[in-house]
Design a protein around this motif. Structure first.
Motif, short mmCIF file in Angstrom:
data_model
loop_
_atom_site.label_atom_id
_atom_site.label_comp_id
_atom_site.label_asym_id
_atom_site.label_seq_id
_atom_site.Cartn_x
_atom_site.Cartn_y
_atom_site.Cartn_z
N LEU A 1 8.30 -12.04 4.42
CA LEU A 1 7.84 -11.22 5.56
C LEU A 1 6.96 -12.60 6.40
CD1 LEU A 1 7.08 -7.80 4.79
CD2 LEU A 1 8.74 -8.61 6.15
N GLU A 2 6.15 -13.43 5.55
CA GLU A 2 5.44 -14.31 6.01
C GLU A 2 6.07 -15.45 6.98
OE1 GLU A 2 1.39 -16.33 4.35
OE2 GLU A 2 3.25 -16.90 3.27
N ALA A 3 7.31 -15.68 6.40
CA ALA A 3 8.42 -16.60 6.84
C ALA A 3 8.88 -15.89 8.27
CB ALA A 3 9.36 -17.02 6.14
N SER A 4 8.92 -14.78 8.53
CA SER A 4 9.41 -14.23 9.48
C SER A 4 8.33 -14.09 10.68
CB SER A 4 9.72 -12.50 9.26
OG SER A 4 10.80 -12.67 8.10
N GLY A 5 6.86 -14.44 10.27
CA GLY A 5 6.08 -14.38 11.23
C GLY A 5 4.91 -13.52 11.44
N VAL A 6 5.09 -12.44 10.37
CA VAL A 6 3.95 -11.32 10.60
C VAL A 6 2.61 -11.87 10.60
CG1 VAL A 6 5.65 -9.94 9.45
CG2 VAL A 6 4.00 -11.06 8.14
N ALA A 7 1.89 -11.22 11.16
CA ALA A 7 0.20 -11.52 11.20
C ALA A 7 -0.32 -10.97 9.87
CB ALA A 7 -0.31 -11.34 12.16
N ALA A 8 0.23 -9.54 9.55
CA ALA A 8 -0.49 -8.79 8.39
C ALA A 8 0.70 -7.92 7.89
CB ALA A 8 -1.77 -8.10 9.14
N LEU A 9 0.36 -7.65 6.59
CA LEU A 9 1.25 -6.61 6.06
C LEU A 9 0.52 -5.86 5.07
CD1 LEU A 9 2.35 -7.73 2.74
CD2 LEU A 9 3.06 -9.61 4.26
N SER A 10 0.79 -4.56 4.85
CA SER A 10 0.20 -3.77 3.86
C SER A 10 1.41 -3.34 2.95
CB SER A 10 -0.15 -2.22 4.67
OG SER A 10 0.72 -1.63 4.92
N ILE A 11 0.62 -3.42 1.77
CA ILE A 11 1.26 -2.90 0.32
C ILE A 11 0.78 -1.86 -0.02
CG2 ILE A 11 1.67 -3.69 -2.03
CD1 ILE A 11 3.39 -5.23 0.06
N GLU A 12 1.37 -0.69 -0.58
CA GLU A 12 0.98 0.44 -0.94
C GLU A 12 1.12 0.87 -2.37
OE1 GLU A 12 3.55 4.19 0.40
OE2 GLU A 12 3.73 2.45 1.90
N ASP A 13 0.27 1.81 -2.89
CA ASP A 13 0.31 2.21 -4.20
C ASP A 13 1.25 3.55 -4.70
OD1 ASP A 13 -1.48 3.95 -3.23
OD2 ASP A 13 -3.06 3.24 -4.70
N THR A 14 2.05 3.59 -3.76
CA THR A 14 2.92 4.70 -3.89
C THR A 14 4.30 4.78 -4.55
OG1 THR A 14 2.04 5.54 -1.39
CG2 THR A 14 3.87 6.89 -2.42
N VAL A 15 4.53 5.67 -5.41
CA VAL A 15 5.82 5.56 -6.22
C VAL A 15 6.97 5.51 -5.12
CG1 VAL A 15 7.22 6.43 -7.89
CG2 VAL A 15 4.74 6.52 -8.22
N LEU A 16 7.81 4.54 -4.96
CA LEU A 16 8.88 4.44 -4.00
C LEU A 16 10.01 3.84 -4.69
CD1 LEU A 16 6.99 4.09 -0.65
CD2 LEU A 16 8.18 5.96 -1.35
N PRO A 17 11.03 3.99 -4.24
CA PRO A 17 11.76 5.17 -3.57
C PRO A 17 11.40 6.52 -4.35
CG PRO A 17 13.55 4.00 -4.66
CD PRO A 17 12.30 3.21 -4.71
N LEU A 18 11.89 7.60 -4.00
CA LEU A 18 11.73 8.77 -4.76
C LEU A 18 12.42 8.88 -5.93
CD1 LEU A 18 12.30 11.41 -1.81
CD2 LEU A 18 10.13 10.78 -2.91
N SER A 19 11.70 9.28 -6.86
CA SER A 19 12.54 9.26 -8.31
C SER A 19 13.03 10.63 -8.45
CB SER A 19 11.21 9.15 -9.38
OG SER A 19 10.49 7.95 -9.37
N HIS A 20 13.88 10.68 -9.41
CA HIS A 20 14.69 11.94 -9.66
C HIS A 20 13.72 13.16 -9.94
CE1 HIS A 20 17.70 14.53 -10.93
NE2 HIS A 20 17.16 14.96 -12.01
N GLY A 21 13.92 14.20 -9.46
CA GLY A 21 13.01 15.29 -9.64
C GLY A 21 11.52 14.96 -9.09
N GLN A 22 11.26 13.99 -8.41
CA GLN A 22 9.89 14.03 -7.90
C GLN A 22 9.46 14.92 -6.79
OE1 GLN A 22 9.03 9.93 -6.67
NE2 GLN A 22 7.49 10.45 -5.12
N GLN A 23 8.34 15.53 -6.68
CA GLN A 23 7.95 16.61 -5.66
C GLN A 23 6.77 15.84 -5.18
OE1 GLN A 23 9.63 19.55 -5.09
NE2 GLN A 23 11.37 18.73 -6.70
N GLY A 24 6.82 15.53 -3.75
CA GLY A 24 5.91 14.97 -2.99
C GLY A 24 5.58 13.64 -3.40
N THR A 25 4.36 13.20 -3.04
CA THR A 25 4.00 11.94 -3.10
C THR A 25 3.19 11.51 -4.61
OG1 THR A 25 3.38 11.67 -0.92
CG2 THR A 25 2.02 10.16 -2.39
N GLU A 26 3.55 10.66 -5.22
CA GLU A 26 3.10 10.11 -6.37
C GLU A 26 2.45 8.73 -6.54
OE1 GLU A 26 5.89 10.89 -9.70
OE2 GLU A 26 6.34 12.84 -9.33
N LEU A 27 1.59 8.58 -7.07
CA LEU A 27 0.74 7.15 -7.08
C LEU A 27 1.17 6.54 -8.44
CD1 LEU A 27 -2.64 8.06 -5.59
CD2 LEU A 27 -0.48 7.65 -4.41
#
Length: 284
Positions: free
Chosen positions: A102-128
């Motif tokens: 993303l830096e090589a693509s010219g973005v000025a800023a990027l956010s990284i989150e602490d969410t469990v992604l992608p959804l896991s099998h049986g996951q209900q809602g947002t997990e951290l």
């Protein structure tokens, strides 16, 4: 190559006001935002998934596809923009690769989150993720940064999942790791905004907080960016749908662009000047 726009982004984040960034996703949208006078653009993973794949935001978009679209935006405009890099497309090692691409693509800023992604099998809602793994991702993002002007934003959904106390705990850990700003998802009250503003000296990013208080009030609590969703691409889809219906029925488009807008958005004058200069053709 992209240092100037990153420094402009940092200057806005170092200010004392809350900015509403433009939702952008392709060369047309970022040019229109720049011409209108937005200071900052925001690229959502949901918008790029829709623009590139026509698919919902379920982490089916690849990093390569995401970075490629960011590169197109960077080429089309000098407007500084931030990107929602989701979970960094994997673990902390993937986060490193995400920052590099993303830096090589010219973005000025990027956010990284602490969410469990992608959804896991049986996951209900947002997990951290655990605090340790989330902090490891922030450290990886910072270590991978090639341009020190690139803004790394630590994002957490803790406020809406586990409550304000956990959001503050995670924010402290990510701040200690060295992130440049903190992005809190799930903030729903003025009291929470005030508590976060009192706790952190770093610039704060919020989503949907204009429902809580106005931009001036948010700015007084250290909020420097307030996202208002990504309505631009759905609006474009609606306009295309209506134009196609009109075409099918033999009618003129119900929403033609204002005179001159297409020429301005495509930078036609620049191309005409280049034709005259390089190819010996006439302008216009």
């Amino acid at each position: 190559m992209y240092r100037d726009r990153r420094e402009r982004f940092r200057a806005e984040m170092a200010g004392d006001r809350c900015i509403i960034p433009a939702s952008v996703f392709d060369p047309f949208s970022i040019r229109l935002a720049e011409d209108i006078g937005f200071e900052i653009g925001m690229v959502g993973g949901s918008s790029i998934s829709l623009a590139v794949l026509g698919a919902p935001d379920l982490i089916v978009l690849t990093l390569t596809e995401f970075a490629g679209q960011c590169r197109r935006l960077s080429r089309a405009s000098t407007l500084p923009f931030a990107v929602d890099a989701d979970h960094g497309y994997g673990n902390a090692l993937n986060v490193r690769r995400t920052v590099e691409e993303l830096e090589a693509s010219g973005v000025a800023a990027l956010s990284i989150e602490d969410t469990v992604l992608p959804l896991s099998h049986g996951q209900q809602g947002t997990e951290l993720l655990s605090l340790e793994e989330g902090t490891g991702k922030m450290r990886a993002a910072l270590d991978a940064r090639g341009d020190p002007a690139t803004v790394i934003i630590g994002r957490t959904s803790a406020c809406g999942v586990n409550g304000l106390d956990d959001a503050i705990t995670r924010g402290r850990a990510y701040a200690a790791a060295g992130v440049d700003a903190l992005f809190f998802i799930g903030v729903s009250t003025a009291e929470e905004v005030a508590a976060l503003g009192a706790e952190f000296d770093l610039p704060i990013v919020l989503g949907g907080a204009l429902k809580i208080m106005d931009a001036d009030a948010l700015g007084s609590h250290g909020v420097r960016l307030c996202l208002t969703g990504h309505p631009v691409l759905p609006a474009a889809v609606g306009a295309m749908h209506q134009a196609l219906i009109a075409m099918r029925e033999g009618r003129s488009s119900p929403n033609p662009p204002p005179p001159g807008l297409m020429a301005k958005a495509t930078r036609t004058d620049d191309y005409n000047a280049w034709i005259a200069d390089y190819l010996g053709g006439a302008k216009g």
